[in-house]
Write an enzyme that holds these catalytic residues in place. Sequence first.
Site: not given
Ligand code: AGP
Length: 593
Positions: A2, A27, A72, A98-99, A468, A472, A475, A491, A588
């Site tokens: 948010c 956000r 959000w 926000n929270g 990673e 990616k 997401e 395994h 984000k």
């Molecule tokens: C990244 O693609 C993600 N959206 C998410 O995993 C992000 O990296 C994570 O929330 C950490 O955020 P920060 O780097 O702002 O701490």
Amino acid sequence: MCGIVGYSGKQNSSKIVLEGLKTLEYRGYDSWGIAVQDKNQIKIFKEIGEIKTKLSMLPLPKTSCAIGHTRWATHGGVTMTNAHPHISTTKDFILAQNGIVENYSTLKKMLEKKKYTFKTQTDTEVIVRLIEQQTKKDETFRDSVRKAFNMLEGRNTIIVLDSKEDNHIIAVKNGSPLALGIGKDELFLASDALAFTKYTKDVVFFDNLDLIEIKGNKFKIYDSKTGKEKKYKITKLNSKVEDISKGKYDHFMLKEILEQQDTILKAVNYKLDDLKPLIDIIKKAKRIYITGAGTAGFASGQIAYYLRTISNIDVLDVRPYDFASYFPILKKDDLIIAVSQSGETADTIEVLEYAKELGCTIASIINVEGSTIHRMSDLPYLIHAGPEICVASTKVFTSQCVFGYLLAKSMVGEYTGAREEVESLSSGLREYFTEKVFNHIKKLVRSIKNRNHFFILGKEQNSYIALEGALKIKEISYKHFEGFSAGELKHGVIALIEKGTPVFTIISDDMCSKDLLSATEEVRARGAYTVGVGDSKFRKEECFNFFLPVVKSKELSALSNVVVFQLLSYFLAFSLGNSVDKPRNLAKSVTVK
Ligand code: AGP
């Protein structure tokens, strides 16, 4: 999660708040809303989804004071009723949060017993009713907001617009970020200073439990617990007003991927002397922890790998949301390195709060100047990647990793060699980003886009790259991509391979290449469609059905490899018609737990 914006000043307040909300949309983009103060009345506009309405279409009067919120959703579905800000029953104030109010259901029951009613399913409406209850008892509106806020549990930051007094805004910060911008005859409030740095670089960052009261172009800060006025410090932000437009690109993601040729250079633009304090503390610390969540967590893992293999430094890589089990063994002589793009991730901040209390040294590798983690750190290192707008992190990951690589190499007297290696990767990327390479990736996308399960094998330097790469793609393509170390294959995971299952193998010219070729053969023998990503010397290997060659690099080939997954993720999501920069359900900055 948010975003909150507030404005009081000579400009059209809804213009400033709308601009601010657009900047803060990363956000959360479930819904948004603006409330303006208009001759002792409050006028509101709300909308579901991303901000589509232009200023010229906004049915709000031009006034000098407004607040806004981009949501959000935590409590209550994505509906107009639940969209913030939320107005009081008598319509004399309006509030956004926000929270999360962790004790909201207890508070709601208490208020319902007193005959207060609720229209929304949000936890935020509880704060509105609590303030209403307080206004019947307190002398000032500030006291009512303060006392209501003190009943809340959790990390929450609120902003309240009062209609009874001209240009009167009150905000209280706890956990979630808030910054005040001081302009000439105008004041800005926002969850991220980026929302107003175009107008002013003079910023006040708040401590938890600070209450900020704006009246016209004056403001005061109070301790929300005691109600006593507090001193504050104005910080002048250094960073340039950065370009936050997509430029010639359709999406921020592609722009940010391509920017990596420059951002990796900026991340290592440190003199050896700048790194010395961190090197000294690494040498002295009893134990070193590195932590970050999501992509930042994978960057932590990669940095730990560089420190371990290049400088023989034992670094414990722990995810912040699983850190509590380490609290009993954490000592004040320990060092914690936090890795974060935003510097606002709630889980990471919670670890740092605990460690700080204990007296541990805190270092950080972050992107946002003035962020909570930046300000909490004894040794903050900014990676200067510029604003990263796409929710899926790309350029910040490689920047954090090259910073970690520089650090590791500097510890063994190879600072210059490290800078040269990063420069060589940068020029390699410059040549790599061509239509020819994009078309090759798009060709692969066409053949795999209808599949739903994918696997990525990596090993050692490419273990975190496999994770990673998978994150990616998950997401933004919403496909099930699973990354793991090739060593895991037999395994259990191999049971999932069927005819046509796409399996990606990340292969660098290193000691693991033979193992990876064997693993690829094994999945191919079970019908997998095999894709190699890595050093072009392996492109002719028979085990691969398709090969994506990467930029050659001696020690940073893992980062060349990750770039391919970023591009693959982008082209796949694009071809599926997904919202690339603002994927569903995500935000984000994860400022709630
Ligand atoms: C990244 O693609 C993600 N959206 C998410 O995993 C992000 O990296 C994570 O929330 C950490 O955020 P920060 O780097 O702002 O701490």
